[in-house]
Design an enzyme around this catalytic site. Structure first.
Site, PDB file in Angstrom:
ATOM      1  N   LYS A 127       6.114  -3.702 -23.632  1.00 24.66           N
ATOM      2  CA  LYS A 127       5.874  -4.952 -22.538  1.00 24.66           C
ATOM      3  C   LYS A 127       6.708  -5.746 -24.429  1.00 24.66           C
ATOM      4  O   LYS A 127       6.495  -4.388 -25.332  1.00 24.66           O
ATOM      5  CB  LYS A 127       5.068  -5.790 -22.734  1.00 24.66           C
ATOM      6  CG  LYS A 127       4.266  -5.563 -21.865  1.00 24.66           C
ATOM      7  CD  LYS A 127       5.300  -6.219 -20.663  1.00 24.66           C
ATOM      8  CE  LYS A 127       3.905  -6.812 -19.076  1.00 24.66           C
ATOM      9  NZ  LYS A 127       5.540  -7.554 -18.027  1.00 24.66           N
ATOM     10  N   ASP A 177       3.406  -2.224 -16.903  1.00 23.62           N
ATOM     11  CA  ASP A 177       2.554  -1.079 -18.177  1.00 23.62           C
ATOM     12  C   ASP A 177       1.729  -1.321 -18.021  1.00 23.62           C
ATOM     13  O   ASP A 177       1.300   0.011 -18.894  1.00 23.62           O
ATOM     14  CB  ASP A 177       2.971  -2.004 -19.951  1.00 23.62           C
ATOM     15  CG  ASP A 177       2.210  -3.189 -19.872  1.00 23.62           C
ATOM     16  OD1 ASP A 177       1.620  -3.948 -19.281  1.00 23.62           O
ATOM     17  OD2 ASP A 177       1.845  -3.812 -20.816  1.00 23.62           O
ATOM     18  N   ASP A 185     -13.393  -5.954 -20.732  1.00 19.14           N
ATOM     19  CA  ASP A 185     -12.440  -6.303 -20.615  1.00 19.14           C
ATOM     20  C   ASP A 185     -11.878  -6.946 -19.288  1.00 19.14           C
ATOM     21  O   ASP A 185     -12.484  -5.489 -18.887  1.00 19.14           O
ATOM     22  CB  ASP A 185     -10.810  -5.518 -20.808  1.00 19.14           C
ATOM     23  CG  ASP A 185     -10.242  -6.103 -21.229  1.00 19.14           C
ATOM     24  OD1 ASP A 185      -9.439  -6.848 -21.796  1.00 19.14           O
ATOM     25  OD2 ASP A 185      -9.341  -5.853 -20.359  1.00 19.14           O
ATOM     26  N   GLU A 242     -16.380 -10.129 -20.837  1.00 20.85           N
ATOM     27  CA  GLU A 242     -15.320 -10.831 -21.270  1.00 20.85           C
ATOM     28  C   GLU A 242     -14.457 -10.896 -19.552  1.00 20.85           C
ATOM     29  O   GLU A 242     -13.600 -10.549 -19.162  1.00 20.85           O
ATOM     30  CB  GLU A 242     -14.069  -9.919 -21.883  1.00 20.85           C
ATOM     31  CG  GLU A 242     -13.381 -11.269 -22.338  1.00 20.85           C
ATOM     32  CD  GLU A 242     -11.421 -11.085 -21.521  1.00 20.85           C
ATOM     33  OE1 GLU A 242     -10.655 -11.690 -21.505  1.00 20.85           O
ATOM     34  OE2 GLU A 242     -11.487  -9.938 -21.346  1.00 20.85           O
TER      35      GLU A 242
END
Lengths: 656, 656
Positions: free
Chosen positions: A245, A340, A376, A405
């Site tokens: 990105k 990605d 994550d 998270e």
């Protein structure tokens, strides 16, 4: 046809979902256990709370005390990290039943000769259960009872005899509570921590250069100086090139764009490799050591996903889902596409190998000295995987912490905490009004949720620039800092964006999450922050973190209590230590645009204050001291100069 | 390392103590089941509620519907008496997940050719699971998808395909809820009944004679005429002579004193014998038949205790506890002594034989035609005994009902209901103020308590003449009658003392329970009641029971809802049927001494009324009709003439 114990033990607290999940504590905290305990009839009962370290077979027992309405209580303190078990046993106390009846009969002037003989039999039974000297003493007591007369009654009702018999209570008909309950004990930092998140690549001293671990080391005094004790860094692994990105999440990256650190894996390696531009593994180890010398720990990001260039893609194609056209399924949240990133396929037939490999990744970083992981998006991987992974790691390393998270639906967030996450992100960022904050934090701290869910409060993250911060500017940042640091014993900020009050949205006015993306987000480019930018909050943050460290009331969330005010823009709450030696009262002006004033409605009973008692409120932010009296006191807060009071009730004044 | 289902099912309701105890329903009632159901990620889920009769191995399934915040719901109706099981199964709905993603992609104008191919694979999998014609139809759909183009998208998103695939959903990765939950279904009378208690020996037409079962038959038209459907009689067994109690509980009985019916057992027999002065077993059977013809059932008293003359005392001395002096331990509540009663020793080593014998007693009376038992003081016998006894009897005779007469601590009362008692006495008799009544009945009817505890409301019993009735006279009796009959779908009175407003205490002003004993209590002497005594409540009772029968809203307690008033002496509440075809609003003046007036604060939403809507309140007690509008309406109630309104909201007016 089974003749079970006549005693019932039920409604045990704390207990999560019928004992399916452990409760959480940190070293030195108490586990206060209560239960409804009763039997048919009118017999006296007795019981114990039993507890033990998981690796110690013997139980330690604490007598249960009746606190009214058939509710019983006992407590134990967890002395070190690891897993402890607790359960309950209760029985008919035949001696106490007899003694309480005898006392009533004596009081009513009845002939109790036969009753005293019954008691002698109970004491003899206790003598048979007892060994050594107690057996002899009990036998002597029994003889005294059998001798009869007024002396026997005095002996029968004596405290010494009651204590002696209780020590050798007959538990033949005891009821054991059916659930073996577990408490997971973590180190203090699980309960009380101040996190700072930065992007290592943005730490270079001069603009335009890719930051290194050495640059991070140079930044440590700045972070530690503000009073943070955990430094969390986004993934430090090689970043993919395929579908990388560009700036502001552009579909195509420019030749110098560094890509998102969460697009993990490249020719240089995957989850156990270090991005070459940051340095070497040795450099990272040196950063860990250096942080430790500054009183800080490094928290690493665990993002279990891959760039198309990750070695797994070629080495373990079976760990990715393939589409009918043969391509690998990239991450999507239709209609959004994240080309990605390839998600790992946790439903692969080869899931055992995948789980083992991911566990190996965690062990690898533990071997490098990491003891905190920020995980994550765990809610996009199976609950069973996390329960297994955290269980394995905590068994080997009970000092390791995992921060969850997950910003998703409430029941999923709670489930992740139940299955093992040590700390959890919260909805704090989006709770702005007095009603929202009171409601949410009461749920988190005053219900069963507090037994398994440790809130971690972030006013911002690289993904979350809230409308409140965009709209309210510097005063809004100050308000959210005070709220995060005092509502939550665990809190963190994403800096230097936070302390510099960076609040430009990539899509102002768009619906979230688009509007919550930072303009020129650090996720996609290297930033060079001017740490001395005018208006920065470094001083306030330093002061607030100092207040946190100095005041034990702020080291835990269990005492959080909301008080009234007559102005909805003013939020008032307190925290205190169990002995009330340290009582903090916070008043915050939630309106970042206008001065607000009003009267408090303090719950004086909660604070241990009498209604007419004068006391001194020491504002630890401004240093000012105010003489207050009773529940109702005037407060005025100007968001531009002082959006909050953090008062300490001064012990001396309280006794004045 | 176990790869469990990704789906979580938790927080299931109704469920008692983690599924340890069954919930209760009556025939035709719904069991509305809810659960939190979710998985990691964003997949669509599907699931079913499964239910079956205990003796039917196959499950019936009802699809679960998502009602928000990961909560799902489905319901089933229990069609007949007995035990039913229910549980839940849920799974990832891969086809729905795919279809919802596809719709978003199509909406965003993306190329979905590959996605449609993925869908074709899912449809083919469904075809493999399906048999016969569905397999062929699914295969045809798969072909249509594989053909591609706009037509394929239309097919992919069609409702027919969704329904067809859902019918053959892949449940390979389903989660089954771990608890197999049980509902005990009773006949209607468990939920809705009006009981009348009288002493058979006081039923003689002329004073001075011991009443007989034949006299009871003659009294049936009186009782049935008031609208009662259960006639409960104290123990009908031979009464002991040893230590028999005299009038007003005198320690020594006179030669003609009949003794307490609860001092069971004499030379003529024990718990399966009939007191000769009442008649024969055949006479009792005839009474049962006669009552049935009057629309009434006979409820028998089960008092598991013995007079010193009971045959058990000589035949089974091992069932009684002996004191050191060789005497049998009589009943006591120190310093009180009940020498006319020997408790059975449930801790005897011979407990199996004792339990079996007591079960035989129950079976004996069932064989005589009894189907309702009022159980005396069950809280003084082990919980395990009752659980076993009720389980045995209900297995053989699921139509049998047991009313729990325990006036003891709240948790014990609830436990007895959980372990099997079908109905339970309550604290109603001592709940007099608006706060007390609202608090208690909200707990009974709007919390989990309602799933296992069926309240039975008695304003008086032979043991309970409350201070409120002593103090308030006739108006107090009227108030308590209306409260009992409308707050409780199950209620009863001890007559004729109640309808004759008998309220003289044996110990006025003494603390309870002494003050709650009737002067010249019927427990110790034969009474001759003048049923036509002036001021009797026969007319009011008849009217209230008629209102109960005519209004289905009053047949259950689950809809009970308290409304506001601006006068604490005025209690206002409603009950309604699920379709609101029948809505009853009751307003009671709780003050038996003074007229009280005030304004209602009706919860209009609860009643299905708009805020500005006029409606007609038809007072079913007085016959008057009032035009009301909105929440606030004026009410004035004079205890001497009309202490309560029992309004029906008239359907016609509601739609006016």
């Amino acid at each position: 046809m089974e003749n079970e114990s006549r005693v019932v033990i039920e409604a045990v607290t704390p207990e999560i979902d019928g004992g399916r999940f452990p409760i959480k504590r940190t070293v030195g905290e108490a586990v206060v256990v209560e239960a409804d305990i009763f039997a048919d009839g009118h017999d006296a009962l007795a019981g114990v709370l039993r507890h033990r370290r998981e690796d110690v077979p013997e139980w330690t027992e604490v007598p249960l005390v009746h606190i009214g309405n058939d509710r019983w209580r006992a407590a134990f303190t967890v002395g070190d990290i690891g897993r402890f078990h607790y359960t309950l046993v209760a029985w008919i106390d035949r001696f106490a039943s007899w003694a309480q009846d005898l006392a009533k009969r004596v009081g009513a002037g009845q002939d109790v000769a036969v009753n005293v003989m019954i008691g002698a039999g109970l004491v003899e039974a206790a003598a048979r259960r007892a060994g050594g000297v107690d057996a002899a003493r009990l036998a002597a007591y029994a003889d005294a009872l059998r001798a009869g007369g007024p002396d026997a009654i005095r002996v029968a009702l004596s405290d010494e005899l009651a204590r002696l018999v209780a020590r050798h209570a007959g538990r033949a008909d005891a009821a054991a509570y059916g659930n073996d309950l577990v408490v997971v004990v973590d180190r203090d930092r699980a309960r009380f921590s101040a996190w700072y998140e930065f992007f290592p690549r943005s730490c270079a001293a001069e603009p335009g250069r890719h930051g290194t671990f050495a640059d991070c080391e140079a930044r440590l005094p700045y972070v530690a100086g503000m009073g943070f004790d955990v430094l969390y860094v986004p993934p430090i692994h090689p970043i993919g090139r395929t579908h990388r990105k560009g700036k502001n999440n552009a579909d195509v990256a420019g030749p110098d764009d560094p890509g998102s650190p969460w697009a993990i894996g490249a020719v240089e390696g995957g989850h156990t490799a270090v991005h070459p531009q940051l340095g070497t593994l040795e450099d990272f180890q040196r950063l860990i050591g250096s942080a430790r010398r500054h009183g800080m720990e490094i928290a690493l990001d665990l993002a279990f996903q891959c760039s198309p260039d990750h070695p797994y893609v070629t080495e373990h194609p079976e760990w990715f889902r393939r589409r009918p056209d043969g391509t690998i399924q990239y991450a999507e949240n239709p209609p959004k596409k994240y080309q990605d990133i390839y998600p790992l396929d946790f439903e692969t037939r080869d899931w055992r190998a995948l789980w083992d490999e991911l566990c190996r990744v965690v062990r690898f970083w533990i071997d490098q000295g990491v003891r905190i992981f920020r995980v994550d998006n765990p809610h996009t991987k199976p609950f069973g995987f996390w329960q297994w992974l955290i269980g394995e790691i905590k068994r080997e390393h009970p000092d390791v912490l995992f921060l969850c998270e997950a910003f998703t639906r409430p029941k999923i967030m709670y489930r992740l905490a139940k299955i093992g996450f040590i700390q959890s992100y919260t909805y704090f960022a989006w709770r702005n009004t007095r009603y929202e904050l009171t409601d949410y934090f009461t749920e988190l701290t005053q219900t069963v949720v507090r037994e398994f869910y440790r809130p971690h409060l972030w006013p911002n993250t690289p993904d979350i620039l809230t409308a409140y911060l965009q709209d309210g500017g510097r005063p809004a940042f100050a308000v959210r800092l005070v709220l995060a640091a005092t509502l939550g014993a665990n809190y963190g900020i994403y800096g230097p964006a936070f302390e510099l009050c960076e609040n430009r949205s990539a899509a102002p006015g768009a619906p979230p999450p688009a509007s919550e993306e930072y303009l020129n987000s650090e996720k996609y480019e290297i930033k060079h922050w001017d740490l001395d930018r005018p208006g920065n909050l470094r001083g306030l943050i330093t002061r607030v973190n100092r207040i946190r460290r100095d005041n034990p009331a702020l080291w835990s969330d269990r005492s959080l209590w909301f008080h009234g005010t007559d102005n909805d823009a003013l939020l008032c709450y307190s925290k205190q230590t169990a002995d009330r030696a340290n009582v903090i009262v916070v008043v915050v002006n939630l309106d970042p645009h206008r001065p607000q004033a009003g009267w408090t409605g303090l719950d004086l009973g909660r604070l241990g204050l009498a209604s007419d008692q004068p006391y001194e409120m020491h504002d630890l932010l401004s240093g000012a001291r105010h003489g207050w009296r009773g529940a109702s006191n005037y407060v005025a807060l100007n968001p531009e100069t002082a959006p909050a009071h953090i008062f300490r009730i001064e012990r001396e004044a309280r006794h004045a």
